[in-house]
Design a protein around this motif. Structure first.
Motif, PDB file in Angstrom:
ATOM      1  N   LYS A 112      35.976  25.839  47.643  1.00 30.77           N
ATOM      2  CA  LYS A 112      35.589  26.423  46.367  1.00 30.77           C
ATOM      3  C   LYS A 112      36.371  27.711  46.101  1.00 30.77           C
ATOM      4  N   PHE A 113      36.652  27.952  44.816  1.00 35.11           N
ATOM      5  CA  PHE A 113      37.346  29.178  44.431  1.00 35.11           C
ATOM      6  C   PHE A 113      36.332  30.304  44.261  1.00 35.11           C
ATOM      7  N   VAL A 114      36.733  31.483  44.701  1.00 33.69           N
ATOM      8  CA  VAL A 114      35.868  32.658  44.645  1.00 33.69           C
ATOM      9  C   VAL A 114      36.612  33.782  43.926  1.00 33.69           C
ATOM     10  N   MET A 115      35.969  34.377  42.935  1.00 32.40           N
ATOM     11  CA  MET A 115      36.561  35.494  42.204  1.00 32.40           C
ATOM     12  C   MET A 115      36.172  36.809  42.877  1.00 32.40           C
ATOM     13  N   LEU A 116      37.138  37.718  42.983  1.00 33.66           N
ATOM     14  CA  LEU A 116      36.913  39.013  43.630  1.00 33.66           C
ATOM     15  C   LEU A 116      37.234  40.156  42.671  1.00 33.66           C
TER      16      LEU A 116
ATOM     17  N   LYS B 216      41.663  43.127  16.909  1.00 35.07           N
ATOM     18  CA  LYS B 216      41.794  41.662  17.004  1.00 35.07           C
ATOM     19  C   LYS B 216      43.048  41.244  17.775  1.00 35.07           C
ATOM     20  N   GLU B 217      43.686  42.210  18.446  1.00 36.06           N
ATOM     21  CA  GLU B 217      44.869  41.910  19.243  1.00 36.06           C
ATOM     22  C   GLU B 217      44.448  41.207  20.542  1.00 36.06           C
ATOM     23  N   THR B 218      45.190  40.186  20.949  1.00 35.18           N
ATOM     24  CA  THR B 218      44.892  39.458  22.185  1.00 35.18           C
ATOM     25  C   THR B 218      45.846  39.883  23.293  1.00 35.18           C
ATOM     26  N   PHE B 219      45.348  39.919  24.498  1.00 36.63           N
ATOM     27  CA  PHE B 219      46.153  40.294  25.652  1.00 36.63           C
ATOM     28  C   PHE B 219      45.492  39.725  26.904  1.00 36.63           C
ATOM     29  N   ASP B 220      46.255  39.698  27.995  1.00 34.80           N
ATOM     30  CA  ASP B 220      45.749  39.156  29.254  1.00 34.80           C
ATOM     31  C   ASP B 220      45.227  40.256  30.166  1.00 34.80           C
ATOM     32  N   ARG B 221      44.122  39.966  30.847  1.00 35.37           N
ATOM     33  CA  ARG B 221      43.627  40.799  31.939  1.00 35.37           C
ATOM     34  C   ARG B 221      43.525  39.906  33.173  1.00 35.37           C
ATOM     35  N   TYR B 222      43.526  40.530  34.350  1.00 34.59           N
ATOM     36  CA  TYR B 222      43.692  39.758  35.581  1.00 34.59           C
ATOM     37  C   TYR B 222      42.575  40.055  36.585  1.00 34.59           C
ATOM     38  N   ARG B 223      42.244  38.992  37.351  1.00 37.33           N
ATOM     39  CA  ARG B 223      41.237  39.123  38.394  1.00 37.33           C
ATOM     40  C   ARG B 223      41.684  38.342  39.614  1.00 37.33           C
ATOM     41  N   ALA B 224      41.353  38.860  40.816  1.00 39.42           N
ATOM     42  CA  ALA B 224      41.757  38.203  42.059  1.00 39.42           C
ATOM     43  C   ALA B 224      40.900  36.961  42.318  1.00 39.42           C
ATOM     44  N   ARG B 225      41.547  35.914  42.894  1.00 37.80           N
ATOM     45  CA  ARG B 225      40.836  34.695  43.243  1.00 37.80           C
ATOM     46  C   ARG B 225      41.332  34.170  44.586  1.00 37.80           C
ATOM     47  N   VAL B 226      40.406  33.705  45.425  1.00 35.79           N
ATOM     48  CA  VAL B 226      40.755  33.104  46.714  1.00 35.79           C
ATOM     49  C   VAL B 226      40.072  31.741  46.824  1.00 35.79           C
ATOM     50  N   LYS B 227      40.567  30.941  47.754  1.00 34.41           N
ATOM     51  CA  LYS B 227      39.969  29.638  48.034  1.00 34.41           C
ATOM     52  C   LYS B 227      39.246  29.721  49.374  1.00 34.41           C
ATOM     53  N   ALA B 228      37.936  29.516  49.350  1.00 33.55           N
ATOM     54  CA  ALA B 228      37.121  29.632  50.561  1.00 33.55           C
ATOM     55  C   ALA B 228      37.276  28.402  51.445  1.00 33.55           C
ATOM     56  N   ALA B 229      36.678  28.467  52.649  1.00 30.75           N
ATOM     57  CA  ALA B 229      36.802  27.379  53.627  1.00 30.75           C
ATOM     58  C   ALA B 229      36.212  26.074  53.114  1.00 30.75           C
ATOM     59  N   ASP B 230      35.219  26.153  52.238  1.00 28.62           N
ATOM     60  CA  ASP B 230      34.591  24.946  51.705  1.00 28.62           C
ATOM     61  C   ASP B 230      35.348  24.363  50.513  1.00 28.62           C
TER      62      ASP B 230
END
Length: 625
Positions: free
Chosen positions: A282-286, A266-280
């Motif tokens: 909108k945010f895109v997760m990678l 039940k321990e909480t912790f952060d995990r990370y994911r890459a994100r970019v902003k496309a030409a339109d």
């Protein structure tokens, strides 16, 4: 000893009239691997003389002359102690030579051990690199077999700026150590987990890399046929049209945290994911969620990469990856998510087969490996025998179940000096699962081999570990001796074993050898023998003291039962410690209190014996003999 145990022990002794088999395997922890092996192939009979579980297992693998294991993860102190798993330092018919990690940051990790049949080793060295810093990491042990030596290594992993300096320091020291043996007139065999790739076939085809700068400069393309040419023109054009849009989006990349809860603790912790902003806009997760921001962004950093060797005089940056070198997997992802161009598998295969696709040829471990082959004259035996073999990997991402789709890498090697190649035998064909295959060099045969024709089942992402395999599936790992790969079960390790078969002439020329147990380096590589000697010495000492006490009591009894006078009043109240220091016992204290309370003397008080004093120097001199 039972008849089975006798057979296991006798077959382990060296026979120079048969081929010489070397097996190398990263077990990813010898204790859990042995626990699984003992459960699957150990004798559950309660008979104390039952065969050694590992010896029984090795008999199924043709009793190799040398068994070289990496990542044993066993400290010195656990050998020949109650903490030693399954008496792993003492397999009947074998000598074992250990390099355990003693550096503070490595304890409980790394570790290599070579098991060698008795009569095939002259000496051993667990510090062959000549560097306290490197040898204390427990990554290399060398065994000397007279005319040749065997280096069993576990090369540091990693390929980034923070890990490459130590990795290259180890590799360069290893190369120098092998060179020193050659100057002594010895040929070299090198086996182990090398943590590097030397051929584009050593990686899953989607993990091969392309240099986008080369793609942008390519003019005119040809394929093996019209369809191939069409596919190649398409993807080249797609990249050229969309690359500027992709680079603009990647300038906005950031690592986004998401809070995760461990279902068990039940321990909480952060995990990370890459994100970019496309030409339109909108945010895109990678990519996928990673443990750190750096890991989340790692695959999307296309800038030139270099590191500094702190020990070099120049302190100049060393290039290990050019700008815009990208794996096919990552290229396909960013083309789909940012440029909205999706390629089918046929197109992705076309990229993988393009002459510009392959490995990162600027990676310093790759350049080191090429130097090993082209300058030092060593031979990658597997690739020499099977230059066209596809999908023959030795390691897979265990937690992502990549073995079951055969998306792996070949990082476990057997190298020999070129003058030894005339002794190498292919032996049995490449393993292809439960039966022969029409094309043993193809991807399908490799998939059947690593999954036991689909009988090895992947684990659940919800937890619970690797699925239990049937006896029939487990037994697919066994077969006649050969030079190639031994598909050990995924429940044993995330690596499989690799094998090298040398012919009978080579074994005969090595001859019957005698281990120099007085050699200092050899003694250091066998810490279990020293600890066993200490235990035997203490046992003998205890027996001697017990005999002395019994003899004294017997003398007292034969003299008419008269109680002998204590030599001094305190001797009866004390017992000696190992080094002669005396400590008052609880029984003595209790007896004294009882006597004074009654006002009478204890007529049944036993005869006291003078404590035997043993100095530290006398013990040290015992083990120097």
């Amino acid at each position: 000893m039972s008849s089975t145990a006798k057979n296991d022990a006798s077959s382990s002794h060296r026979n120079t009239n048969e081929p010489l088999l070397i097996i190398s395997w990263n077990v990813a922890g010898l204790k859990p691997a042995l626990n699984k092996i003992a459960g699957d192939y150990g004798n559950n009979d309660k008979n104390k003389n039952k065969p050694h579980p590992f010896a029984s297992y090795l008999s199924h693998h043709s009793n190799p002359t040398l068994l070289c294991l990496q990542e044993s993860k066993i400290p010195h102190s656990h050998l020949s102690s109650r903490s030693e798993p399954h008496s792993c330092s003492s397999i009947p018919g074998y000598e074992s030579f250990w390099s355990c990690a003693t550096a503070e940051k490595c304890r409980g990790f790394n570790g290599v051990v070579t098991y060698a049949k008795q009569g095939c080793v002259v000496r051993a060295d667990c510090n062959p690199l000549g560097s306290v810093e490197l040898d204390s990491q427990g990554r290399c042990v060398m065994t000397d077999h007279g005319r040749w030596v065997c280096f069993n290594v576990y090369v540091p992993c990693g390929g980034g700026a923070s890990t490459l300096p130590n990795k290259m320091k180890f590799l360069n020291a290893l190369r120098e150590a092998m060179g020193r043996q050659r100057t002594l007139g010895k040929s070299v065999v090198l086996v182990g987990d090398m943590n590097l790739k030397l051929d584009k076939r050593d990686v899953f085809w989607r993990q091969r890399v392309v240099n986008i700068d080369d793609v942008l400069e390519t003019e005119g393309v040809e394929g093996d046929d019209e369809e191939e040419g069409r596919r190649r023109r398409r993807w080249l054009l797609d990249v050229k049209k969309n690359w500027s849009r992709i680079t603009s989006a990647l300038e906005t990349i950031e690592a986004i945290p998401r809070q995760t809860t461990n279902p068990s603790t039940k321990e909480t912790f952060d995990r990370y994911r890459a994100r970019v902003k496309a030409a339109d806009g909108k945010f895109v997760m990678l990519g996928s969620f990673e443990d750190t921001p750096e890991e989340a962004l790692y695959h999307y950093n296309f800038e030139e990469q270099s590191y500094v060797d702190s020990e070099s005089e120049e302190q100049q940056p060393i290039l290990y990856q050019k700008k815009n070198v990208i794996s096919i997997d990552v290229l396909a992802e960013i083309m789909s998510k940012i440029a909205h161009v999706t390629w089918d598998e046929g197109t992705l295969r076309s990229i993988a087969e393009w002459e510009g696709a392959g490995l990162n040829v600027d990676a310093t471990p790759y350049l080191w490996g090429r130097g090993l082959l082209e300058e030092d004259g060593m031979v990658d035996v597997f690739r020499h025998l099977y230059p066209e073999a596809e999908g023959r990997f030795t390691c897979w991402h265990q937690f992502m179940n990549k073995r079951y789709s055969n998306e792996g890498t070949r990082i476990d090697f057997t190298f020999v000096d070129s003058d030894l190649m005339r002794f190498v035998e292919k032996g049995d064909d490449l393993r292809c699962g439960t039966s022969k295959h029409d094309n043993p060099l193809g991807e399908e045969a490799a998939l059947l081999a690593c999954t036991a024709n689909g009988m090895f089942e992947c684990g659940s992402f919800a937890g619970g570990g690797i699925a239990t395999a049937t006896k029939r599936a487990l037994d697919t790992q066994f077969g006649p001796p050969h030079t190639g790969m031994i598909y050990t079960p995924p429940s044993y390790s995330d690596h499989i074993a690799v094998s090298l078969l040398m012919n009978r002439e080579f074994n005969e020329s090595t001859g019957q050898l005698t281990l120099d147990e007085k050699d200092a380096a050899t003694r250091k590589s066998q810490p279990h023998k020293k600890q066993r000697s200490i235990a035997a010495f203490l046992c003998a000492l205890g027996t001697k003291q017990t005999s002395s006490t019994s003899a004294s009591a017997s003398s007292s009894s034969s003299s008419g039962g008269k109680r002998a006078m204590p030599q001094n009043d305190n001797a009866a109240k004390k017992k000696s410690s190992f080094f002669g220091n005396s400590t008052t016992t609880n029984a003595s204290k209790k007896g004294k209190k009882s006597s004074s309370a009654s006002g009478t003397k204890d007529s049944t008080k036993p005869t006291s014996t003078k404590p035997t004093k043993v100095s530290k120097n006398s013990i040290l001199s015992h083990f120097k003999k």
